[in-house]
Scaffold this active site. Structure first.
Site, PDB file in Angstrom:
ATOM      1  CG  ASP A 268      -2.311   1.077   0.832  1.00  0.00           C
ATOM      2  OD1 ASP A 268      -3.056   0.328   1.973  1.00  0.00           O
ATOM      3  OD2 ASP A 268      -2.119   1.737   0.405  1.00  0.00           O
TER       4      ASP A 268
HETATM    5  C1  GLC Z   1      -4.751   4.387  -0.154  1.00  0.00           C
HETATM    6  C2  GLC Z   1      -5.496   3.741   0.283  1.00  0.00           C
HETATM    7  C3  GLC Z   1      -5.381   2.128  -0.592  1.00  0.00           C
HETATM    8  C4  GLC Z   1      -5.238   2.879  -2.029  1.00  0.00           C
HETATM    9  C5  GLC Z   1      -4.136   3.951  -2.522  1.00  0.00           C
HETATM   10  C6  GLC Z   1      -3.951   4.393  -3.641  1.00  0.00           C
HETATM   11  O1  GLC Z   1      -3.474   5.123   1.017  1.00  0.00           O
HETATM   12  O2  GLC Z   1      -5.339   2.256   1.218  1.00  0.00           O
HETATM   13  O3  GLC Z   1      -6.946   1.224  -0.970  1.00  0.00           O
HETATM   14  O4  GLC Z   1      -5.564   2.074  -3.611  1.00  0.00           O
HETATM   15  O5  GLC Z   1      -3.139   4.088  -0.906  1.00  0.00           O
HETATM   16  O6  GLC Z   1      -3.986   5.396  -3.411  1.00  0.00           O
END
Ligand code: GLC
Length: 740
Positions: A268
């Site tokens: 993430d």
């Molecule tokens: C975020 C989220 C994830 C998302 C990613 C990209 O912090 O936890 O679900 O897809 O960043 O935006």
């Protein structure tokens, strides 16, 4: 469905051969480059990014949605780098791109996988037209805590429903062929158990015993892997002391060894660096080691891999084979997407966003997502012929941005049709419409404007309140400790109730709310989640009877937040409550003996049931279930049994009903839930029609991870129910016996 299988069979696999060929020609720098996703949200590629791409040091970009910029980024990679490897272009397309569908929790309330698949297809087509080839959906964390803001992005509390909708969304996003125009790589997230954050506070710790992990949190991900999801994303959260981004048990043991997942695991956002913040490592170098060793193939929006992987290889701390395996996963996905053949996007070759088809699909899903929680004295549907005036009151009646909900980076607000607009269009000059916002926003504590709203309600035949939460109050990092209607909305409801005018409340929110403080002050109650672009036409059709509400709750609604977590598929405990063995706090005698108020599992001030149960949802039609039967009273392991019932539409209107099958395994090697959803069917019944609803259950469908953590169905007694909610009492029994 394209299976993203990696294991080369004995037949030469052209993709695997191409992966091996390319890998053999790559330098360590280029390999590490494929493991890096860079935030490309600035417009035309800045010089530093262009230089990185030319050097082969970028494998993917995120947060760029302008097709011209994306084509330039791809051109740099394909035409100006040594090996010309195209980029993955990622973007959160969670419930629509330009055309916005209901938030996933609302999509779950449709209990309609075909609609969810269609919505994902529309989203993929619109996103692909902008050059996006990878999205970070479906979010399939089981969510049983409405305080958690990300429950909005989930499909709710249930394993079976979440797994079914996970499959539908992956199929919609990826299409039948990942390389065809309009297909984009999906990403099952967040692996795993993110929904179990303590106190529903986002990013907080989770503690999930392996048996619960395997029986509750993992099955939707396994379903997504089995249907061919191209990628998975690690969870930010700490799982029993090991954050998802460094959790080899999840990423190697479960995902690769047990499930054979061939795709890409992406971290993430900056979650590799966060391993140090969690307190798992002392520095980025160790974080890189932990993440790549655990099995993270690509780092999202961080430079820990870029700064440390090469040194880890050169020092011998990690073998180049580990890097090669990660890079192979990335390259495989790029080949399967057809990016080497078609790296650029010609917008004109794609349907324009917000097409009539897209808007119709969004309206259909919004209409089916709305759950009618209450409808006393058949207040609804409203009759245009019998009304002369309507008061439309509240901060969410005409909020084109807010109705879209969370995670709508690219939603086109200009496409939104609000309930006020749609009701005005529907009623025309036939009925007077008076609109009073009454509150600046849902959190407002200013009540001066209530008086005007009260006067209008007094003067009109019906008052329709549009209340709830703006989109900012749910989604990532937006948890709430108190889940009542925010601000002084409850006071507004009370003031409108005092006029004596019939009151209809339509609530938009990104989570279940505690509604006990208003439910008795409204005659009818519709829960609409955040319904998206076509909220208005969908809600107007429901209010005025052009459609009957058919949504069913994908999540329990607590009476009080103190009951959380409260979900229907809970364990029985050794001292289960029942109506005759509990006492309400208000009914306790002055001098109550210690054992005088029952000794079972309940709250003195809330009891043990939710305000509205999982699977609950009313219709304008009246449905009746009876004659439940089981095809056989014993079924051998390896065989199947059919459970059926008769469903009758007792009304004079055609309507949809979601028939639900629940089962209970009365005794297992580990305790089992008192009920579990095991099947559902959305059926259209004509007036007076009776149908037989039948569910075929194979003993494999009743398998669970037992005390030995092995997946198996166990012999024993089962109960099965069929009905219109998890509270159905229509029950039959059967027994599983050992095979042979
Ligand atoms: C975020 C989220 C994830 C998302 C990613 C990209 O912090 O936890 O679900 O897809 O960043 O935006």
């Amino acid at each position: 469905m394209t299976k993203t299988t990696a294991v080369p069979s004995n037949v030469p696999n052209p993709v695997e051969q191409r992966v091996a060929d390319l890998l053999a020609r790559m330098t360590l720098t280029e390999k590490v480059g494929q493991m890096r996703q860079v935030n490309a949200s600035e417009g035309h590629p800045p010089d530093y990014l262009a230089a990185l791409i030319r050097a082969g040091s970028v494998g993917a970009v995120i947060n760029q949605a302008d097709v011209h910029v994306i084509n330039e980024l791809q051109r740099l990679a394909v035409e100006e780098s040594r090996l010309g490897i195209p980029l993955l272009v990622g973007r959160d397309v969670i419930h629509g791109f330009r055309t916005i569908f209901p938030i996933p929790l609302g999509q779950a309330a449709t209990w309609n996988p075909e609609l969810v698949r269609e919505g994902a297809r529309v989203a993929a087509l619109e996103a692909a037209a902008a050059g996006i080839n990878w999205t970070f959906a479906p979010m399939i964390d089981i969510a049983r805590d409405p305080r958690w803001g990300r429950i909005a992005e989930s499909f709710g509390e249930d394993v079976f429903l979440t797994a079914a909708l996970a499959v539908a969304m992956v199929e919609g996003l990826q299409g039948d062929d990942l390389s065809s125009p309009g297909s984009i790589a999906a990403c099952a997230k967040h692996f795993a158990g993110y929904g179990a954050v303590e106190s529903g506070c986002d990013y907080a710790t989770t503690n999930i015993p392996e048996n619960q992990l395997r029986n509750v949190y993992l099955p939707p991900f396994k379903a997504a892997v089995e249907v061919g999801v191209a990628t998975l994303m690690t969870s930010f959260s700490d799982i029993d002391g090991v954050p998802g981004t460094a959790n080899a048990f999840l990423l190697r043991q479960i995902l690769r060894n047990e499930w054979g997942f061939p795709g890409v695991v992406v971290s993430d956002w900056d979650s590799v660096h966060q391993l140090q913040i969690h307190g798992l490592t002392e520095n980025d170098g160790e974080s890189a080691f932990e993440a790549v060793t655990a099995g993270v193939d690509m780092e999202m929006a961080g430079d820990v891999y870029a700064n440390h992987l090469a040194a880890l290889v050169e020092s011998g701390r990690i073998a180049i084979g580990m890097i090669d395996a990660a890079v192979a996963n990335v390259l495989r996905t790029k080949f399967q997407l057809g990016l080497f053949e078609h790296p650029y996007v010609e917008p004109a070759a794609h349907p324009s966003p917000g097409s009539e088809h897209a808007l119709l699909a969004a309206k259909r899903m919004a209409a089916q997502s709305v759950v009618m929680l209450k409808n006393d004295s058949r207040t609804l549907p409203l009759s245009i012929q019998q009304l002369s005036s309507v008061a439309i009151i509240g901060p969410l009646a005409d909020a084109p941005y807010e109705q879209l909900g969370t995670w709508i980076f690219d939603g086109d607000v200009a496409l939104s049709v609000t309930p006020l607009e749609a009701i005005r269009t529907l009623l025309g000059d036939a009925v007077e419409v008076r609109h009073l916002r009454a509150m600046e926003n849902s959190r407002s504590r200013e009540t001066e404007a209530f008086n005007e709203a009260v006067e209008a309600a007094h003067a009109c035949d019906v008052a329709i309140l549009f209340l709830g939460e703006e989109s900012i109050l749910s989604g990532e990092a937006h948890s709430r400790a108190d889940i009542h209607l925010p601000g002084d909305q409850a006071k507004l409801v009370q003031r409108i109730r005092e006029t004596g005018t019939p009151v209809v409340a339509v609530i938009m929110a990104g989570r279940p709310l505690t509604l006990a403080n208003i439910v008795d002050d409204v005659d009818a109650l519709l829960f609409a989640w955040h319904p998206g672009t076509m909220a208005g036409p969908a809600i107007a059709d429901l209010l005025f009877g052009r459609e009957s509400p058919s949504g069913k709750l994908p999540v329990s609604f607590p009476r009080m937040v103190g009951q959380v977590p409260i979900y229907y598929s809970h364990k029985n405990s050794g001292k289960p409550p029942s109506p005759d063995n509990i006492v309400h706090i208000d009914d306790i005698d002055t001098f109550a003996e210690q054992t005088s108020v029952g000794m079972t599992s309940f709250h003195l001030d809330a009891g043990y049931t939710p305000l509205f149960a999982f699977g609950h949802g009313l219709s304008y039609a009246e449905f009746e279930y009876d004659h439940i039967r089981t095809g056989a009273h014993t079924v051998s392991i390896g065989d199947a049994v059919t459970i059926s019932a008769e469903l009758t539409n007792k009304s004079d209107i055609a309507a949809d009903e979601v028939a639900q099958l629940y089962v209970r395994d009365l005794a297992g090697s580990v305790t089992r839930p008192i009920r579990q959803l095991a099947g559902f069917q959305r059926l259209r019944l004509e007036p007076g029609q009776t149908v037989t609803v039948a569910f075929r259950l194979h003993t494999d469908d009743l398998a669970f991870y037992g005390r030995d953590q092995n997946l198996a169905a166990e012999p024993g007694e089962f109960h099965a129910w069929i009905g219109g909610s998890s509270e159905t009492e229509l029950r039959t029994e059967f027994r599983i016996v050992a095979s042979g």
